[in-house]
Design a protein around this motif. Structure first.
Motif, PDB file in Angstrom:
ATOM      1  N   ARG A  66      -8.656  13.190  11.706  1.00  0.00           N
ATOM      2  CA  ARG A  66      -7.516  13.500  12.588  1.00  0.00           C
ATOM      3  C   ARG A  66      -7.990  14.202  13.837  1.00  0.00           C
ATOM      4  O   ARG A  66      -8.794  15.249  13.865  1.00  0.00           O
ATOM      5  CB  ARG A  66      -6.829  14.607  11.695  1.00  0.00           C
ATOM      6  N   GLY A  87      -2.898  11.682   3.797  1.00  0.00           N
ATOM      7  CA  GLY A  87      -3.871  10.552   3.250  1.00  0.00           C
ATOM      8  C   GLY A  87      -3.998   9.487   3.819  1.00  0.00           C
ATOM      9  O   GLY A  87      -3.346   9.471   4.584  1.00  0.00           O
ATOM     10  N   HIS A  88      -4.654   8.751   3.059  1.00  0.00           N
ATOM     11  CA  HIS A  88      -5.270   7.403   3.500  1.00  0.00           C
ATOM     12  C   HIS A  88      -4.249   6.274   2.740  1.00  0.00           C
ATOM     13  O   HIS A  88      -4.270   6.443   1.619  1.00  0.00           O
ATOM     14  CB  HIS A  88      -6.481   6.928   3.775  1.00  0.00           C
ATOM     15  N   PRO A  89      -4.142   5.230   3.429  1.00  0.00           N
ATOM     16  CA  PRO A  89      -3.296   3.980   2.670  1.00  0.00           C
ATOM     17  C   PRO A  89      -4.166   3.852   1.399  1.00  0.00           C
ATOM     18  O   PRO A  89      -5.435   3.342   1.355  1.00  0.00           O
ATOM     19  CB  PRO A  89      -3.230   2.844   3.418  1.00  0.00           C
ATOM     20  N   TYR A  97       0.928  -1.116  -0.070  1.00  0.00           N
ATOM     21  CA  TYR A  97       0.078   0.132   0.103  1.00  0.00           C
ATOM     22  C   TYR A  97       0.781   1.218  -0.066  1.00  0.00           C
ATOM     23  O   TYR A  97       2.093   1.251   0.477  1.00  0.00           O
ATOM     24  CB  TYR A  97      -1.004   0.096   1.110  1.00  0.00           C
ATOM     25  N   PHE A 107      -4.470   9.684  13.960  1.00  0.00           N
ATOM     26  CA  PHE A 107      -5.343   9.763  12.862  1.00  0.00           C
ATOM     27  C   PHE A 107      -6.007   8.299  12.722  1.00  0.00           C
ATOM     28  O   PHE A 107      -5.470   7.527  12.674  1.00  0.00           O
ATOM     29  CB  PHE A 107      -4.341   9.799  11.607  1.00  0.00           C
ATOM     30  N   PHE A 111      -4.288   0.574  -1.677  1.00  0.00           N
ATOM     31  CA  PHE A 111      -3.862  -0.728  -2.321  1.00  0.00           C
ATOM     32  C   PHE A 111      -3.078  -0.551  -3.477  1.00  0.00           C
ATOM     33  O   PHE A 111      -3.355   0.284  -4.513  1.00  0.00           O
ATOM     34  CB  PHE A 111      -5.050  -1.496  -2.442  1.00  0.00           C
ATOM     35  N   THR A 149      -7.866  -7.372   0.738  1.00  0.00           N
ATOM     36  CA  THR A 149      -7.703  -6.289   0.417  1.00  0.00           C
ATOM     37  C   THR A 149      -8.292  -5.217   1.235  1.00  0.00           C
ATOM     38  O   THR A 149      -9.483  -5.545   1.521  1.00  0.00           O
ATOM     39  CB  THR A 149      -7.855  -5.602  -0.931  1.00  0.00           C
ATOM     40  N   GLN A 150      -7.602  -4.181   1.892  1.00  0.00           N
ATOM     41  CA  GLN A 150      -8.300  -3.364   2.817  1.00  0.00           C
ATOM     42  C   GLN A 150      -8.479  -1.869   2.122  1.00  0.00           C
ATOM     43  O   GLN A 150      -7.606  -1.327   1.116  1.00  0.00           O
ATOM     44  CB  GLN A 150      -7.180  -2.900   3.802  1.00  0.00           C
ATOM     45  N   LEU A 176       0.603   1.676  11.237  1.00  0.00           N
ATOM     46  CA  LEU A 176      -0.956   1.431  11.480  1.00  0.00           C
ATOM     47  C   LEU A 176      -1.275   0.455  12.599  1.00  0.00           C
ATOM     48  O   LEU A 176      -0.745  -0.561  12.553  1.00  0.00           O
ATOM     49  CB  LEU A 176      -1.681   0.999  10.179  1.00  0.00           C
ATOM     50  N   LEU A 234      -8.312   5.844  11.256  1.00  0.00           N
ATOM     51  CA  LEU A 234      -8.770   5.255   9.871  1.00  0.00           C
ATOM     52  C   LEU A 234      -9.689   4.096  10.060  1.00  0.00           C
ATOM     53  O   LEU A 234      -9.496   3.235  10.726  1.00  0.00           O
ATOM     54  CB  LEU A 234      -7.676   4.818   9.113  1.00  0.00           C
ATOM     55  N   PHE A 257      -9.694   1.894   2.663  1.00  0.00           N
ATOM     56  CA  PHE A 257      -9.407   2.861   3.750  1.00  0.00           C
ATOM     57  C   PHE A 257     -10.398   4.102   3.463  1.00  0.00           C
ATOM     58  O   PHE A 257     -10.489   4.294   2.134  1.00  0.00           O
ATOM     59  CB  PHE A 257      -8.155   3.445   3.803  1.00  0.00           C
ATOM     60  N   GLY A 258     -11.057   4.561   4.545  1.00  0.00           N
ATOM     61  CA  GLY A 258     -11.705   5.564   4.397  1.00  0.00           C
ATOM     62  C   GLY A 258     -10.643   6.922   4.499  1.00  0.00           C
ATOM     63  O   GLY A 258      -9.375   6.716   4.583  1.00  0.00           O
ATOM     64  N   PRO A 259     -11.381   8.062   4.257  1.00  0.00           N
ATOM     65  CA  PRO A 259     -10.196   9.362   4.195  1.00  0.00           C
ATOM     66  C   PRO A 259      -9.780   9.655   5.699  1.00  0.00           C
ATOM     67  O   PRO A 259      -8.617  10.331   5.833  1.00  0.00           O
ATOM     68  CB  PRO A 259     -11.454  10.442   3.933  1.00  0.00           C
ATOM     69  N   GLY A 260     -10.361   9.161   6.832  1.00  0.00           N
ATOM     70  CA  GLY A 260      -9.693   9.347   8.114  1.00  0.00           C
ATOM     71  C   GLY A 260     -10.260  10.456   8.877  1.00  0.00           C
ATOM     72  O   GLY A 260     -10.640  11.453   8.398  1.00  0.00           O
ATOM     73  N   GLN A 310       0.865   5.204   1.196  1.00  0.00           N
ATOM     74  CA  GLN A 310       0.047   6.355   1.868  1.00  0.00           C
ATOM     75  C   GLN A 310       0.676   7.821   1.692  1.00  0.00           C
ATOM     76  O   GLN A 310       1.813   8.019   1.870  1.00  0.00           O
ATOM     77  CB  GLN A 310      -0.034   6.271   3.419  1.00  0.00           C
ATOM     78  N   PHE A 362       3.704   0.632   2.754  1.00  0.00           N
ATOM     79  CA  PHE A 362       3.461  -0.689   3.791  1.00  0.00           C
ATOM     80  C   PHE A 362       3.313  -1.795   2.915  1.00  0.00           C
ATOM     81  O   PHE A 362       2.621  -2.036   1.960  1.00  0.00           O
ATOM     82  CB  PHE A 362       2.245  -0.167   4.547  1.00  0.00           C
TER      83      PHE A 362
END
Lengths: 111, 116
Positions: B112, A41-43, A35, B88, A45, B104-105, B44, B90, B107-110, A37, A88
């Protein structure tokens, strides 16, 4: 228990230089994912490797899975500033749905 | 197509105040759902995961809790925030393919979170 180490933690390169990050496991992995990031931002794939010795390419990125399925690498040729971010590796522990991520390698590209 | 929403995007809370972060997924059924925390410049940390409504597994003992009141809704809560809860947060979803496969993961925008 299973231990996977991701190295290096940080890597500074000049734009145009190559970059490699490694994930090394103490036990055989079923498969492994990578992944990226971006800062803030977010990770996201990138790719999954399943087979022993597998090599996959995405433009300047080359992903490898070792013959023993205990190590994997992500190599970037001729880095660009758009490659900046943290990379990652990710695998599932013990055949379950519990995900585990490596500590990440932060790539800093100097123009 | 599948989408994942998280809110709020940023949050500043005083120590000792409660917390509620919400995550919703669209376009998929019966997903596995996850909450992660990422400290500044760190990796993470998996906090909670859920394989179904009302099913929550905790990975790290702490003053946080999670709930899954609906199939595609995952909530992270705290009764009293600590300074160390800053980070942060997530949310992610996956569809378990079974066996030894790594899912597969997505992810949302998170969110903070800063605890002062």
């Amino acid at each position: 228990g299973q231990q996977v180490m991701q190295i290096p933690q940080y890597q500074h390169v000049q734009e145009g230089e190559d970059f490699t990050t490694y994930c090394n496991s103490s036990t055989t992995l079923s498969n492994i994912q990578w992944y990226k990031q971006r800062p803030g931002g977010h990770p996201v794939f990138l790719i999954q490797l399943v087979k022993s010795g597998e090599v996959k390419k995405q433009k300047r990125l080359t992903f490898q899975f070792g013959e023993a399925k205990k190590n994997s690498s992500l190599h970037i040729t001729a880095t660009q500033t758009t490659d900046v971010g943290t990379y990652f590796c990710h695998w599932a522990s013990g055949g379950s749905y519990i995900p585990t991520f490596g500590r990440g390698t932060s790539l800093i590209v100097h123009p | 197509s599948q989408t994942i929403h998280q809110w709020p995007a940023t949050l500043v809370q005083p120590v000792g105040s409660p917390l509620s972060l919400e995550c919703t997924v669209e376009g998929t059924s019966n997903p596995n759902l996850y909450w992660y925390r990422q400290a500044a410049g760190r990796g993470l940390q998996l906090l909670f995961y859920s394989v179904g409504i009302g099913q929550i597994s905790s990975e790290v003992p702490q003053n946080l809790s999670a709930s899954r009141p609906q199939d595609r809704q995952f909530i992270l809560s705290s009764k009293k925030l600590l300074l160390s809860d800053s980070g942060f947060y997530l949310c992610a979803w996956s569809v378990w393919t079974g066996g030894l496969s790594t899912d597969t993961q997505y992810f949302g925008p998170g969110t903070r979170l800063t605890v002062l």
